[in-house]
Structure formats: C-alpha cells, structure tokens
Design an enzyme around this catalytic site. Structure first.
Site: not given
Ligand code: NAD
Length: 485
Positions: A175, A252, A286, A388
C-alpha cells in the site's frame, strides 16, 4: 512542459483493476493533475488479501532457489526500465531527476536481488543434544504480508520490503502513500512481466484512515506488517493490529538526526557531507542530518561557509532538468506544514538563509518549492530542534565538549541515525557508542550495506531489517526435535 497522464490502478491477483472511487494525483513541481488513482476500500482489500492467502499455498511451499530466478527477473526488469522509473519517481515525489540516477535505480533492483540470493543461499541450524536427540530449526514463511510505505523515497523503501517478503516465501500487498502511487503501479507491471505468479505480489492504492491502509492493517488474515512512515501512524497501526490480527510488526519511523562536527574534522568534507545529509531529496529523508552541532572553535567559519555553499550551489526548479539540484516538496499541505515551523523558528532563533519560496517561471511558480533554510541561535529544547520538520531546513548549534554534544544529540524523542565528523578515531568510537541511534555514520552519510541491521531506537522504530535481521522478521522459526531411536 509535456507531462504524461497516468491512470493508476490496483494490481490484485495478477490483474490491473480499477475502483468505483478515484482520486487525483498532482505533480509536486506544478500542482497540476497528472493522473487518476483507484482508491481501495474494504472490498479491494478483501480481494487482495484473499488472493495473497491463496497464492501463499504454492509460493510458500516453493523452495527459495525456485523463487530466486523469478525474483531475479523482477530485479532485471527494474534495471531495464531504469530511465522510465527515474522519471516516474520524480513525478511521484517531486525530487530532482539527477538524484534518481542509475545508482539509485540499481539500489532498487538490488533490494529484490539481494534477498532472492540471500534466501536461496541460507542454510538451517541444528543442535545435537548430549542425549543424542537432534534439534533442527526450520525457517518457514509467515503468510500474508502487508507493506505500507511513505511518499519520500517510495521505490527504494517498497522494494526494501518486497524483496525479503517474497524471497522468504510470503505473499505481499503493498500500500503506497496516496501521493506517490505511480511507482508502485509500475513495479507491479514489471513484476507481472517478470512472471511473479498471480496473487504473490499485489498493490492496493488508497489512503490510511478509513481507507486501504486501515483496512489492510486490521484484516484478520494478515500475519505480518512492515511499515515505514510517521511515528503517530505506527502507533495507530499497532493499535489496529493488536485489536484484530496480532500481526507481527516492523516499524521504521521518524527521525531527527544529529550531525556532530568536531573541530578536528576536515571542514571541506564536513561541509559537503552536511549539505548532502540535510538537503538530498529536499530534506524529506527520515535519516536527514537536520540538527547540525558544531564545535565552538570552527562554528563561525562553518556557519558562514555552509550558508554560502547552499546559496551558491543550490539550483531549484524544474525537477526534470538535469541541472536542477533540488526539487519540490511532496505536497502543498506538507510545504505549509514545513513553513509553519519557520514562523516558530523566526521567533525562537535567527533565520540565516531561506524560509521563502524561490521565484520561478510558470508552471513551477505553482509548485511546492522552498529555498534551503538555515536556523541559528536556537536552544536545543525548541520545537525546530525537537520535531521532525522533514524539509530543507537545518538548525546549527555550537557546543564545547564531547559530552555536551552527546547530551544534545540524545535529548530528542527519536533515535534513528546520526553523523559524527572528526579526524580522531578514538573520539569517533567514543561518541558513536554513546549516541541513541540505530545507525551512526562517521565522516559520511547514508552509506548502506544490505547486510547490516537498519531501524531506529526510541520513537524511531520497532525492530530491525537487513540481511539476517530481515530473515528473522519475515520467517517463522520452527524447532523440530528428533529422538535418537
Ligand atoms: P505517514 O505515516 O503519514 O504515511 C505512511 C503510510 O502510512 C502511507 O502509505 C499512508 O497512507 C499510510 N497510513 C496513514 N495512516 C494509516 C493508518 N491509520 N493505517 C494504515 N496506514 C496508514 O508518513 P509519510 O508522511 O508518508 O512519510 C513521512 C514519514 O515517514 C516521516 O516521519 C519519516 O521520517 C518517515 N520515514 C521513516 C523512514 C525510516 O526508515 N525510519 C524512512 C522514510 C520515511
């Protein structure tokens, strides 16, 4: 500018299927609509899970060496489509295409190929007992895996999950984030052409809450969830899984990486690494080294030269122009969120450079661009040093002693990654050992070896993936104990 129009679908049980509901895909550099995307709801999620469950009956029973050539063909397909994938990633993310170079696409292919090889080459353990009994340990696939990815580096992060999930015999449903659907759809086409059997790899498009994400993570037949995204989303997924499928999770999450520069560091190199660590992918990483801590003796020189370097070397604009070094933030909403921090930064410290949007010709004047931004004269406890921001924004703070640097570095809720820059090996080891981070890079940033554990401490994650750490997560272990007579 000629942009293609994408009609992005799901990929379920080997078929590209649409939904009654659709949403628009915008290009971050112009905010023009460049596609429509099928939105998965409960019905699509149910179909995908049932297809994956059914495909597991055969894929899960194949040996890793039978799965290996299929996955290798998938990786090869990624390499063959490198130029198109690079453009797609730019349309999805907004990142400058020069960053989607051949090395980047190779890494995407390697994520699949490495785990295909790893699973086929890995043996099993046995523990003979003094009594003559023999124990052996089987590693068997877990079942239906849900892989949820964010929008910042979508293809790299999704293949990092697809590779081990499939190689160890699970079937998967990806997804992708709602703002970066195209790459996942293209990866499905490549997998399809490579002969990945129907139902083994599926893509369901959609949002999180009350949409595909939430329905997938609470589906009773899901056995495993690998998620990359925000810490608060990880918490919501943990709750959903706890109340329904009790799926095992690997998370992550967010980061707020310190980049500690000692006065014995090579300053030229430190400037280049700091630029890369904070501004690659518009700072939407991230692992970004978004908190620069500089030892007092070189603080003024570093700040002055860093500001000049960013001002002189950053070329913002059309992400498809190979001369562009920094593209657009992923969405208008995210740009506004990032700029919201800068108002606070203005009150709490000094906005040394940036904080504003560049003056660009149409259609890029409508895009989500932000100039590289440096904030100084802030205290470590303020919001811009603690939360962040996920954009092209760094804070730079001075420190005097090693202990003080470590204390500031650790005084945040996150613990994903850190950079230590010094010419003294003893100091590099001392400081690295004391920092709360899943990964510490000394005199560089974002160097990845797929064998090492990747993940975060504190609010930055749960579990580790990479090499045999991925095997731990993506397999069930079974002990078989055989009597000697
Ligand atoms: P997000 O958490 O808003 O979304 C990530 C994914 O989760 C999307 O596909 C979204 O549709 C889905 N999602 C959202 N709510 C959900 C729910 N209730 N149930 C199931 N799925 C759900 O994150 P983002 O804004 O897309 O990405 C940015 C974040 O990702 C930042 O915090 C960044 O640090 C983190 N990130 C972490 C790593 C790592 O390896 N630690 C790598 C890249 C990004």
């Amino acid at each position: 500018m000629e942009t293609p129009f994408f009609e992005v679908t799901h990929y379920i049980n080997g078929e590209f299927v649409n939904s009654p509901l659709q949403f628009e895909k915008l290009y971050p550099a112009t905010n023009q609509v460049i596609g429509t995307v099928a939105e998965g709801k409960q019905a699509e999620v149910d179909r995908a899970v049932s297809a994956a469950k059914n495909a597991f009956k055969t894929w899960g029973k194949m040996s890793a060496s039978e799965r290996r050539p299929i996955l290798r063909a998938f990786a090869e397909g990624i390499r063959k489509n490198a130029a198109e994938l690079a453009r797609i990633e730019t349309f999805d993310v907004g990142r400058a295409i020069r960053e989607n170079n051949i090395h980047y696409i190779k890494r995407i292919a390697n994520n699949i190929e490495y785990f295909a090889d790893f699973a086929a080459l890995h043996g099993s353990e046995s523990y003979p007992m003094d009594s003559g009994y023999i124990n052996y340990v089987l590693r068997q696939p877990v079942g239906v895996a849900v892989l949820i990815t964010p929008w910042n580096i979508p293809m790299l992060l999704s293949t990092w999950k697809i590779g081990p999930a499939l190689a160890f015999g699970n079937t998967a449903i990806l997804k992708p984030a709602e703002s970066t659907p195209i790459g996942a759809w293209k990866l499905a086409q490549i997998a399809h052409e490579a002969g990945v059997p129907a139902g083994v790899f599926n893509v369901v498009q959609g949002f999180g809450p009350n949409s595909a994400g939430a329905y997938l993570t609470s589906h009773p037949d899901v056995r495993l969830i690998s998620f990359t995204g925000e810490t608060s989303t990880g918490q919501a997924i943990l709750k959903a899984a706890a109340g329904t499928n009790m799926a095992r999770v690997s998370f992550e999450l967010g980061g707020k990486g310190p980049n500690i520069i000692f006065d014995d560091a090579d300053i030229e190199r430190a400037l280049a690494i700091s630029q890369k660590a904070a501004f690659v992918n518009q700072g939407e990483v991230c692992l970004a080294g978004s908190r620069i801590l500089v030892q007092r003796g070189i603080y003024n020189e570093f700040v002055e030269r860093f500001a000049a370097k960013l001002t002189n070397e950053t070329v913002i604009g059309d992400p498809l122009d190979p001369a562009t070094t920094m593209g657009a933030l992923n969405s208008r909403e995210h740009l506004e969120r990032v700029m919201g921090y800068l108002e606070v930064g203005g009150y709490e410290g000094k906005l040394l450079i940036g904080g504003d949007q560049p003056d660009l010709p149409a259609p890029f004047n409508e895009g989500n661009f932000l100039n590289p931004t440096i904030i100084t004269d802030v205290v470590p406890s303020c919001r811009v040093c603690q939360e962040e921001i996920f954009g092209p924004v760094v804070t730079i703070l001075p420190f005097d002693e090693e202990d003080e640097a470590i204390q500031i570095a650790n005084d945040v809720k996150y613990g994903l990654s850190a950079v230590v820059q010094t010419g003294n090996t003893g100091r590099a080891i001392r400081v690295s050992n004391q920092i709360d981070a899943g990964t510490v890079w000394v005199n560089d940033w974002f160097v990845r070896d797929l064998r090492v554990p990747f993940g975060g401490m504190k609010a930055s994650g749960v579990g580790r993936e990479g090499g045999h750490y991925s095997m731990e997560f993506y397999t069930e272990m079974k002990n078989v104990c055989i009597a000697n007579q």
